[in-house]
Scaffold this motif. Structure first.
Motif, PDB file in Angstrom:
ATOM      1  N   PRO A   9       0.655  -1.339  -0.414  1.00  0.00           N
ATOM      2  CA  PRO A   9      -0.256  -0.150  -0.044  1.00  0.00           C
ATOM      3  C   PRO A   9       0.683   0.851   0.046  1.00  0.00           C
ATOM      4  O   PRO A   9       1.610   1.210   0.265  1.00  0.00           O
ATOM      5  N   SER A  10       0.709   2.302  -0.575  1.00  0.00           N
ATOM      6  CA  SER A  10       0.997   3.409  -0.900  1.00  0.00           C
ATOM      7  C   SER A  10       1.101   4.582   0.331  1.00  0.00           C
ATOM      8  O   SER A  10      -0.498   4.528   1.416  1.00  0.00           O
ATOM      9  N   PHE A  11       1.947   5.180   0.848  1.00  0.00           N
ATOM     10  CA  PHE A  11       1.549   6.322   1.535  1.00  0.00           C
ATOM     11  C   PHE A  11       1.906   7.709   1.053  1.00  0.00           C
ATOM     12  O   PHE A  11       2.069   8.616   1.621  1.00  0.00           O
ATOM     13  N   ASP A  12       1.688   7.386  -0.484  1.00  0.00           N
ATOM     14  CA  ASP A  12       2.378   8.780  -1.471  1.00  0.00           C
ATOM     15  C   ASP A  12       0.795   9.288  -0.896  1.00  0.00           C
ATOM     16  O   ASP A  12      -0.231   9.033  -1.297  1.00  0.00           O
ATOM     17  N   LEU A  13       0.887  11.101  -0.754  1.00  0.00           N
ATOM     18  CA  LEU A  13      -0.542  11.814  -0.783  1.00  0.00           C
ATOM     19  C   LEU A  13      -0.412  12.564  -2.066  1.00  0.00           C
ATOM     20  O   LEU A  13      -0.827  13.744  -2.100  1.00  0.00           O
ATOM     21  N   SER A  14       0.597  12.556  -3.120  1.00  0.00           N
ATOM     22  CA  SER A  14       0.667  13.326  -3.695  1.00  0.00           C
ATOM     23  C   SER A  14      -1.204  14.391  -4.043  1.00  0.00           C
ATOM     24  O   SER A  14      -2.001  13.003  -4.647  1.00  0.00           O
ATOM     25  N   GLY A  15      -1.767  15.095  -4.614  1.00  0.00           N
ATOM     26  CA  GLY A  15      -2.482  15.803  -5.287  1.00  0.00           C
ATOM     27  C   GLY A  15      -3.161  15.901  -3.574  1.00  0.00           C
ATOM     28  O   GLY A  15      -4.797  16.212  -4.967  1.00  0.00           O
ATOM     29  N   ARG A  16      -2.824  15.603  -3.029  1.00  0.00           N
ATOM     30  CA  ARG A  16      -3.847  15.366  -2.001  1.00  0.00           C
ATOM     31  C   ARG A  16      -3.999  16.630  -1.733  1.00  0.00           C
ATOM     32  O   ARG A  16      -2.955  17.051  -0.741  1.00  0.00           O
ATOM     33  N   ARG A  17      -5.315  17.021  -1.058  1.00  0.00           N
ATOM     34  CA  ARG A  17      -4.904  18.661  -0.145  1.00  0.00           C
ATOM     35  C   ARG A  17      -5.767  18.033   1.367  1.00  0.00           C
ATOM     36  O   ARG A  17      -6.546  16.999   1.705  1.00  0.00           O
ATOM     37  N   ALA A  18      -4.819  18.928   2.450  1.00  0.00           N
ATOM     38  CA  ALA A  18      -4.999  18.650   3.737  1.00  0.00           C
ATOM     39  C   ALA A  18      -5.177  19.580   4.285  1.00  0.00           C
ATOM     40  O   ALA A  18      -5.002  21.149   4.340  1.00  0.00           O
ATOM     41  N   LEU A  19      -5.779  19.848   6.205  1.00  0.00           N
ATOM     42  CA  LEU A  19      -6.049  21.078   6.795  1.00  0.00           C
ATOM     43  C   LEU A  19      -5.650  19.786   8.453  1.00  0.00           C
ATOM     44  O   LEU A  19      -5.748  18.542   8.492  1.00  0.00           O
ATOM     45  N   VAL A  20      -4.960  21.051   8.550  1.00  0.00           N
ATOM     46  CA  VAL A  20      -3.886  20.196  10.235  1.00  0.00           C
ATOM     47  C   VAL A  20      -4.478  21.679  11.232  1.00  0.00           C
ATOM     48  O   VAL A  20      -3.843  23.188  10.747  1.00  0.00           O
ATOM     49  N   THR A  21      -5.791  21.490  12.131  1.00  0.00           N
ATOM     50  CA  THR A  21      -4.534  22.447  12.967  1.00  0.00           C
ATOM     51  C   THR A  21      -4.478  22.656  13.782  1.00  0.00           C
ATOM     52  O   THR A  21      -3.696  21.789  14.390  1.00  0.00           O
ATOM     53  N   GLY A  22      -4.120  22.944  14.783  1.00  0.00           N
ATOM     54  CA  GLY A  22      -3.019  23.633  15.375  1.00  0.00           C
ATOM     55  C   GLY A  22      -1.225  23.250  15.084  1.00  0.00           C
ATOM     56  O   GLY A  22      -1.047  22.487  16.086  1.00  0.00           O
ATOM     57  N   ALA A  23      -1.704  23.936  14.548  1.00  0.00           N
ATOM     58  CA  ALA A  23      -0.062  23.298  13.380  1.00  0.00           C
ATOM     59  C   ALA A  23       1.241  24.511  13.493  1.00  0.00           C
ATOM     60  O   ALA A  23       1.719  24.185  12.641  1.00  0.00           O
ATOM     61  N   SER A  24       0.430  25.655  14.352  1.00  0.00           N
ATOM     62  CA  SER A  24       2.007  26.796  13.989  1.00  0.00           C
ATOM     63  C   SER A  24       2.725  26.024  15.276  1.00  0.00           C
ATOM     64  O   SER A  24       4.640  26.348  14.163  1.00  0.00           O
ATOM     65  N   SER A  25       3.117  24.917  15.705  1.00  0.00           N
ATOM     66  CA  SER A  25       4.213  23.987  16.773  1.00  0.00           C
ATOM     67  C   SER A  25       3.787  23.169  17.039  1.00  0.00           C
ATOM     68  O   SER A  25       3.124  22.274  17.136  1.00  0.00           O
ATOM     69  N   GLY A  26       4.681  22.420  17.690  1.00  0.00           N
ATOM     70  CA  GLY A  26       4.347  20.433  18.258  1.00  0.00           C
ATOM     71  C   GLY A  26       4.063  19.908  17.169  1.00  0.00           C
ATOM     72  O   GLY A  26       4.665  20.223  16.552  1.00  0.00           O
ATOM     73  N   ILE A  27       3.177  18.820  18.016  1.00  0.00           N
ATOM     74  CA  ILE A  27       2.643  18.046  17.662  1.00  0.00           C
ATOM     75  C   ILE A  27       2.255  18.559  16.184  1.00  0.00           C
ATOM     76  O   ILE A  27       1.937  17.901  15.347  1.00  0.00           O
ATOM     77  N   GLY A  28       0.647  19.450  15.641  1.00  0.00           N
ATOM     78  CA  GLY A  28       0.691  19.701  14.812  1.00  0.00           C
ATOM     79  C   GLY A  28       1.341  20.355  13.671  1.00  0.00           C
ATOM     80  O   GLY A  28       1.518  19.663  12.541  1.00  0.00           O
ATOM     81  N   LEU A  29       2.318  21.035  13.954  1.00  0.00           N
ATOM     82  CA  LEU A  29       3.330  21.373  13.121  1.00  0.00           C
ATOM     83  C   LEU A  29       4.499  19.884  12.738  1.00  0.00           C
ATOM     84  O   LEU A  29       4.404  19.786  11.109  1.00  0.00           O
ATOM     85  N   GLY A  30       4.548  19.149  13.746  1.00  0.00           N
ATOM     86  CA  GLY A  30       4.994  17.578  13.070  1.00  0.00           C
ATOM     87  C   GLY A  30       4.095  16.981  11.867  1.00  0.00           C
ATOM     88  O   GLY A  30       4.913  16.643  10.372  1.00  0.00           O
ATOM     89  N   CYS A  31       2.891  17.385  12.363  1.00  0.00           N
ATOM     90  CA  CYS A  31       1.678  16.104  11.595  1.00  0.00           C
ATOM     91  C   CYS A  31       2.040  16.954  10.096  1.00  0.00           C
ATOM     92  O   CYS A  31       1.759  16.191   9.731  1.00  0.00           O
ATOM     93  N   ALA A  32       1.565  18.194  10.234  1.00  0.00           N
ATOM     94  CA  ALA A  32       1.627  19.591   8.593  1.00  0.00           C
ATOM     95  C   ALA A  32       3.149  18.898   7.719  1.00  0.00           C
ATOM     96  O   ALA A  32       2.754  18.785   7.030  1.00  0.00           O
ATOM     97  N   VAL A  33       4.604  18.771   8.293  1.00  0.00           N
ATOM     98  CA  VAL A  33       5.166  18.314   7.907  1.00  0.00           C
ATOM     99  C   VAL A  33       5.651  16.801   7.168  1.00  0.00           C
ATOM    100  O   VAL A  33       5.973  16.823   6.213  1.00  0.00           O
TER     101      VAL A  33
END
Length: 254
Positions: A9-33
């Protein structure tokens, strides 16, 4: 006879749009990256505009596709507007805690925690799913919950109540939206070292309690959550919904 091997199975997310809240630092920023590193375009949402814009600038400098959205998750009108178009992936990392003995909890602290951790999470999920349903698209909704959504802890009655609520909410929503291909899950971290948790780790009593409960020989770091977020966002977790992924170093094993 030639053996047919299973498809990876693929982990590739090319072409997908994501929203991450709490994304300025910490866990949220890690998820965004993590999502951006796998090819997604990530809308990074948070309340602190200055920190958020610095984080998004750093992501862009690293070659990631990202944009900033200043958003207070308790503003339900603004939250609803954020889903004027559907997101393939939504990660809710916005949350807060107000710790005190249960007998000392005041109404303001209770309402503040519940407004973000439960009400905000509930309507973020609802708006995200509605946009996907209207577009006839599948998607993955991920909440950063906590090990405290499965156990209790001293001076954490309100926080535990909020995270137990999220765990139940996610199970019910998974049942409602599964046939439409919309998956919803939680990630349940143990104590993760971030700038916001350094006070806890610097307290000798708290640190001793944490390390006694964690079965592995260290506390958690942000990168421990990034792989879990990428897995739940991707096709690799295509049969996973309504469940909690424990990233707790074995805290809840006993």
């Amino acid at each position: 006879m030639v053996q047919t091997l299973p498809h990876i199975p693929s982990f590739d997310l090319s072409g997908r749009r994501a929203l991450v809240t709490g994304a300025s630092s910490g866990i949220g920023l890690g998820c965004a990256v993590a999502l951006a590193g796998a090819g997604a375009h990530v809308v990074c949402a948070a309340r602190r505009a200055d920190v958020l814009h610095d984080s998004v600038a750093a992501m862009r400098d690293a070659g990631h596709s990202a944009e900033a959205l200043v958003l207070d998750q308790t503003d339900l009108t603004a939250l609803k507007d954020a889903f004027s178009t559907p997101f393939d992936i939504v990660v809710n990392s916005a949350g807060l805690a107000r710790h005190s003995a249960a007998v000392d909890t005041d109404v303001v602290d209770f309402d503040t925690v519940m407004d973000v951790n439960v009400k905000g999470a509930y309507f973020l999920s609802s708006y995200a799913a509605r946009a996907l349903l209207n577009a006839g698209k599948p998607g993955s909704i991920i909440h950063i919950s906590s090990q405290m959504g499965h156990v209790g802890g001293p001076d954490r009655a309100v926080y535990c109540a909020s995270k137990h609520a999220v765990e139940g909410m996610v199970k019910a929503m998974a049942i409602e939206w599964g046939k439409a291909g919309i998956r919803i899950n939680t990630i349940c971290p143990t104590f993760i070292r971030t700038p916001l948790t350094e006070g806890t780790f610097n307290d000798a009593h708290s640190l001793a309690w944490i390390m006694d409960k964690i079965k592995l020989p260290r506390a958690g770091v942000v990168s421990d959550i990034m792989g879990a977020a990428l897995y739940l966002a991707s096709d690799a977790s295509g049969m996973v919904t309504g469940t909690a992924m424990m990233v707790d170093g074995g805290w809840t094993a006993d």
